[in-house]
Design an enzyme around this catalytic site. Structure first.
Site, PDB file in Angstrom:
ATOM      1  N   ASP A   1     -29.620  34.880 -24.539  1.00  0.00           N
ATOM      2  CA  ASP A   1     -30.180  33.565 -24.222  1.00  0.00           C
ATOM      3  C   ASP A   1     -30.318  33.433 -22.716  1.00  0.00           C
ATOM      4  OD1 ASP A   1     -30.913  30.943 -23.844  1.00  0.00           O
ATOM      5  OD2 ASP A   1     -29.514  30.136 -25.315  1.00  0.00           O
TER       6      ASP A   1
ATOM      7  N   HIS B   1     -28.974  27.485 -17.887  1.00  0.00           N
ATOM      8  CA  HIS B   1     -27.580  27.914 -17.835  1.00  0.00           C
ATOM      9  C   HIS B   1     -27.263  28.796 -16.629  1.00  0.00           C
ATOM     10  CE1 HIS B   1     -27.551  26.231 -21.815  1.00  0.00           C
ATOM     11  NE2 HIS B   1     -28.504  27.061 -22.188  1.00  0.00           N
TER      12      HIS B   1
ATOM     13  N   ILE C   1     -25.397  24.315 -17.046  1.00  0.00           N
ATOM     14  CA  ILE C   1     -24.421  23.994 -18.084  1.00  0.00           C
ATOM     15  C   ILE C   1     -24.152  25.227 -18.949  1.00  0.00           C
ATOM     16  CG2 ILE C   1     -25.099  21.574 -18.136  1.00  0.00           C
ATOM     17  CD1 ILE C   1     -26.681  22.147 -20.698  1.00  0.00           C
TER      18      ILE C   1
ATOM     19  N   GLY D   1     -24.684  25.835 -25.381  1.00  0.00           N
ATOM     20  CA  GLY D   1     -24.044  25.188 -26.511  1.00  0.00           C
ATOM     21  C   GLY D   1     -23.477  26.191 -27.505  1.00  0.00           C
TER      22      GLY D   1
END
Length: 296
Positions: free
Chosen positions: A197, A202, A217, A220
Site C-alpha cells: 500500500d 501514509h 497517518i 488503517g
C-alpha cells in the site's frame, strides 16, 4: 455526478492471480509489530510469526493485503461508475473470513465485486467483496478466504441514495479479559507500506496536509493487523489457527509514535473488542470500533 450507483453496484472488478512466499508473510507480520516485545526473539510463540520454517503461521488479516502485496504504485481508484479522488478516501471497515489456516506460500486468484454504495449525505460509502481461491492444475481450487471492505469518500454523497444500515457491536459492561497496548514505531507506516500500500497519505507530509491531516497517518489496515495480533496473543495463546474471521470499523486515525490500547472480551463464543489511542494529547481517541474476532 462523480458516483453513478446504477453503473457501480454489482460491477465485476475482474479476477487477478497472485502468489506469495514465506518471506511475504514474515514482512507482513513485522509490519504489524510482531516480535516487538522484549524476549520475543527467544519466544516460540512470537517466532511463530517471525521465523520461517515448519512453525510459521499466518494471521488471517494477511489475506486482506496479499493480492496487492507486490504493488509499488499507489492504489488505483478506477472503479466503474466512481470518479473519486484518492485524497478524499479513507478506509471505512474491513472483514476477512478464512476457511482454514492460510498457507505460508501459494498461488491464488481473487474475484472482486462492488456490492453496495451508501449515500451518507456529505460522503459516500463504497463496498467491495473479494473471494480468493487456490490455483489448481485440475481446475478451480478450494475457496481460501472472503474479504468485505468499505471506503468512505468525503464530499461525494447527497444524491438521495440508500443510507445503508449497521448494528453496533455491544461491549460487555465488565472488566475486559485482555487489556494490552502496542507502541507504534515512528517508522511503522514506512515499513508497512512495503506490504503493497503505497498511498502517499501514509508517507508524504505534503500529501497528508493536503488531505487535511497534520502529518502522515498509519495505514488503517496496519492498525487492523496490530489489533488482531494483540487479541490473538492475549486471548488465544498466539494461535492464529483459532481465528476464523476478523471484522472492524475504522473509527479514527493513528499517527506513528502513538500507542494503541486494545481491549477484548470473550463473549458468546467470539471475542469483541475496541482500540483507542492510549496516551498523550489524543488519549482516548478511537482507532477501531465494532471489533469482532470469530473463532474456528
Amino acid at each position: 455526478m462523480p458516483i453513478d450507483p446504477s453503473v457501480a453496484i454489482g460491477a465485476d472488478l475482474g479476477e487477478r492471480t497472485f502468489s506469495w512466499s514465506a518471506s511475504d508473510v514474515l514482512l507482513y507480520h513485522l509490519g504489524i509489530g510482531a516480535g516487538w516485545r522484549e524476549g520475543d526473539s527467544l519466544s516460540a510463540a512470537a517466532l511463530a510469526y517471525t521465523l520461517d520454517g515448519p512453525g510459521l503461521q499466518v494471521l488471517p488479516s494477511f489475506g486482506v493485503v496479499v493480492p496487492t502485496f507486490h504493488e509499488t504504485d499507489p492504489p488505483p481508484l478506477d472503479l466503474p461508475g466512481c470518479d473519486i479522488d484518492l485524497a478524499q478516501v479513507v478506509h471505512g471497515s474491513q472483514s476477512v473470513t478464512v476457511h482454514g489456516p492460510l498457507p505460508t506460500s501459494g498461488t491464488a486468484t481473487v474475484s472482486t465485486t462492488l456490492t453496495d454504495i451508501w449515500d451518507k449525505g456529505r460522503a459516500a460509502v463504497i463496498w467491495q467483496e473479494g473471494v480468493a481461491r487456490s490455483v489448481s492444475d485440475d481446475g478451480p481450487g478450494e475457496e481460501l478466504w472472503t474479504t468485505r471492505s468499505s471506503i468512505f469518500v468525503r464530499g461525494e454523497g447527497g444524491w438521495g441514495g440508500d443510507r445503508g444500515s449497521s448494528t453496533p457491536v455491544e461491549l460487555p459492561d465488565r472488566t475486559p479479559d485482555a487489556d494490552t497496548s502496542y507502541a507504534v514505531t515512528p517508522q511503522q507506516a514506512l515499513l508497512y507500506r512495503l506490504c503493497g500500500d503505497r498511498n502517499p497519505l501514509h508517507a508524504d507530509p505534503d500529501f497528508a496536509r493536503a488531505a487535511g491531516f497534520p502529518a502522515p497517518i498509519l495505514h488503517g489496515l496496519c492498525s487492523y493487523g496490530i489489533v488482531l495480533r494483540e487479541l490473538t496473543d492475549a486471548l488465544l495463546d498466539g494461535d492464529a489457527t483459532r481465528v476464523s474471521g476478523f471484522a472492524a470499523k475504522f473509527a479514527g486515525v493513528v499517527y506513528p509514535g502513538e500507542t494503541i490500547r486494545v481491549r477484548g472480551w470473550r463473549e458468546d463464543g467470539r471475542i469483541v473488542g475496541t482500540a483507542v489511542v492510549a496516551v498523550g494529547e489524543r488519549a482516548g481517541a478511537p482507532v477501531l470500533g465494532d471489533v469482532v474476532l470469530a473463532l474456528a
